[in-house]
Design an enzyme around this catalytic site. Structure first.
Site, PDB file in Angstrom:
ATOM      1  N   ASP A 194      25.957  29.362  30.086  1.00 34.96           N
ATOM      2  CA  ASP A 194      26.979  30.398  29.967  1.00 34.96           C
ATOM      3  C   ASP A 194      27.517  30.343  28.543  1.00 34.96           C
ATOM      4  O   ASP A 194      28.154  29.368  28.141  1.00 34.96           O
ATOM      5  CB  ASP A 194      28.115  30.172  30.982  1.00 34.96           C
ATOM      6  CG  ASP A 194      29.223  31.198  30.813  1.00 34.96           C
ATOM      7  OD1 ASP A 194      28.957  32.400  31.005  1.00 34.96           O
ATOM      8  OD2 ASP A 194      30.357  30.799  30.469  1.00 34.96           O
ATOM      9  N   GLU A 285      22.482  34.901  30.540  1.00 37.51           N
ATOM     10  CA  GLU A 285      22.874  36.279  30.814  1.00 37.51           C
ATOM     11  C   GLU A 285      22.195  37.228  29.825  1.00 37.51           C
ATOM     12  O   GLU A 285      22.049  36.903  28.647  1.00 37.51           O
ATOM     13  CB  GLU A 285      24.389  36.436  30.707  1.00 37.51           C
ATOM     14  CG  GLU A 285      25.167  35.690  31.770  1.00 37.51           C
ATOM     15  CD  GLU A 285      26.658  35.781  31.540  1.00 37.51           C
ATOM     16  OE1 GLU A 285      27.376  36.267  32.437  1.00 37.51           O
ATOM     17  OE2 GLU A 285      27.097  35.361  30.465  1.00 37.51           O
ATOM     18  N   ASP A 381      33.781  28.374  32.920  1.00 39.19           N
ATOM     19  CA  ASP A 381      32.441  28.443  32.326  1.00 39.19           C
ATOM     20  C   ASP A 381      31.410  27.749  33.195  1.00 39.19           C
ATOM     21  O   ASP A 381      30.268  28.224  33.319  1.00 39.19           O
ATOM     22  CB  ASP A 381      32.461  27.821  30.931  1.00 39.19           C
ATOM     23  CG  ASP A 381      33.325  28.612  29.962  1.00 39.19           C
ATOM     24  OD1 ASP A 381      33.560  29.803  30.231  1.00 39.19           O
ATOM     25  OD2 ASP A 381      33.772  28.037  28.948  1.00 39.19           O
TER      26      ASP A 381
END
Length: 408
Positions: A194, A285, A381
């Site tokens: 992340d 992501e 996170d």
């Protein structure tokens, strides 16, 4: 399997050689600007664009004419490649992949591309016949043997070389080809990342990746130095011809920028190497960084709000270097048989990993995650990284299922 690798070294040209390199870079820049003006004129007149072959024929005429005959003094290959790069840039601009190319100014990324490996020679001799130390040398066409600082060994067969100038310093980037065994595909171990601003990256195992305190202090000092140099440059600015002190200060600003950039790139290389060597599959992501960092200024009819705050956020996002980090990580994973998997970032930061309840109230602040439904608590996170890992597993399972149906 053939592997392409690049090696970059700092050149140490003599004043005469530096003058020649500047002249030849100016010739390549002149060819770029002249061809760009010609192509833009044809676009404005509604005429079809000239192909690279047509531009190359024009280049031959330019080198033989009285008006631009000085081009014949420089090597032809960098000028031909300036036309190739321009042709590619124009089509990228027309297809909206990138912005339309612009005219080049002196000192703005001067470069010379030498595609013929037979013209480039490298002498790695480190000692003279008398036993004294000697610099390694590289032969540049129409310049001669130029010394360079060898920071590492060159592996592979030489393919091409690019000589470029940045912040008033010349360097050479050598591209080689190496025959290496095909990497064995790996599926474990795997991890999710992340990416953030307060912390550069957090793994699904709870490890937080961030620069060392010494690097943070050094980067802050370098950024403070950059601000100081930019302030000095603004005091020397004047309309019309620029003074010699202004040109000197521009180099100081460029070198301050380069120092900050080198520090950031060094950290990104070390972080991507540590992950690429220990992991086989990395889930991240699929962030649209260009959309995330758009300006909030708006238009004159519809002005934006909180423009200063958004500009500061954009600066913080871009200073992280996420795009460069993911590119480096992907290449290093592929080199070792791993892969980088991008997943949909929708609701990964506000979904509870325990009960899958998604709500904005689950994050009372930037660092805390507390589920309003089941009471699950974790660092925000780390919770997001676990959600990315689960989404990556689901995506991989769907791909495997669809591929098995296709085979059946």
């Amino acid at each position: 399997m053939k592997t392409i690798q690049a090696f970059k070294f700092r050149l140490c040209p003599t004043p005469e050689q530096e003058d020649l390199l500047s002249r030849y870079a100016g010739c390549a820049r002149f060819v770029w600007n002249k061809a760009l003006a010609l192509q833009k004129g044809r676009l404005d007149a509604g005429m079809p664009l000239l192909s690279y072959g047509d531009l190359a024929k024009l280049l031959t005429l330019w080198r033989a004419s009285n008006e631009s005959g000085f081009l014949a003094l420089g090597p032809v290959h960098p000028q031909q490649w300036a036309l190739k790069f321009l042709d590619r840039a124009i089509w990228d601009g027309l297809t909206k992949k990138k912005g339309f190319p612009r005219f080049k100014k002196k000192g703005g990324g001067d470069a010379l591309r030498f595609p013929d490996a037979l013209q480039m020679k490298i002498d790695m001799t480190e000692k003279d016949p008398d036993g004294r130390n000697a610099f390694p040398r590289i032969f540049v066409p129409k310049v001669g043997w130029v010394r360079f600082r060898k920071s590492r060994e060159i592996v592979g067969t030489l393919r091409n070389a690019t000589v470029l100038c940045k912040a008033g310093r010349w360097s050479v980037s050598v591209q080689t080809e190496l025959e290496s065994p095909e990497p064995i595909a790996r599926t474990a171990p795997e991890i999710a990342l992340d990416l953030g601003v307060a912390t550069f990256a957090t793994t699904s195992s709870g490890v937080r990746i961030h620069p060392t305190p010494e690097l943070v202090m050094a980067m802050k000092a370098a950024e403070k130095k950059l601000v100081w140099e930019q302030r000095k440059l603004s005091r020397k600015y004047r309309k019309g011809p620029k003074s010699r002190n202004y040109r000197k200060q521009k180099i100081h600003v460029a070198r301050a920028h380069e120092r900050v950039s080198n520090m950031r790139l060094d950290f990104l290389h070390k972080a991507s190497t540590s992950i690429g060597e220990t992991q086989a599959v990395v889930y991240v992501e699929d962030l649209k960084i260009q959309n995330m960092t758009k300006s909030a200024r708006g238009t004159r009819e519809n002005p934006g709000r909180n423009v200063r705050q958004k500009a500061g956020l954009n600066r913080s996002l871009l200073s992280q270097g996420w795009g460069t980090f993911l590119s480096l990580l992907e290449s290093k994973l592929l080199r070792r048989g791993g892969r980088l998997v991008r997943v949909n970032p929708r609701n990964t930061s506000r979904t509870c990993f325990a009960c899958k309840h998604a709500a904005a109230e689950n994050r009372p602040d930037q660092a805390t995650f507390r589920c309003v439904l089941c009471g699950y608590e974790d660092h925000a996170d780390a919770n997001a990284a676990n959600n990315i890992l689960r989404a990556g597993h689901a995506r991989s399972a769907c791909l495997e299922e669809s591929s098995s149906k296709f085979v059946a």
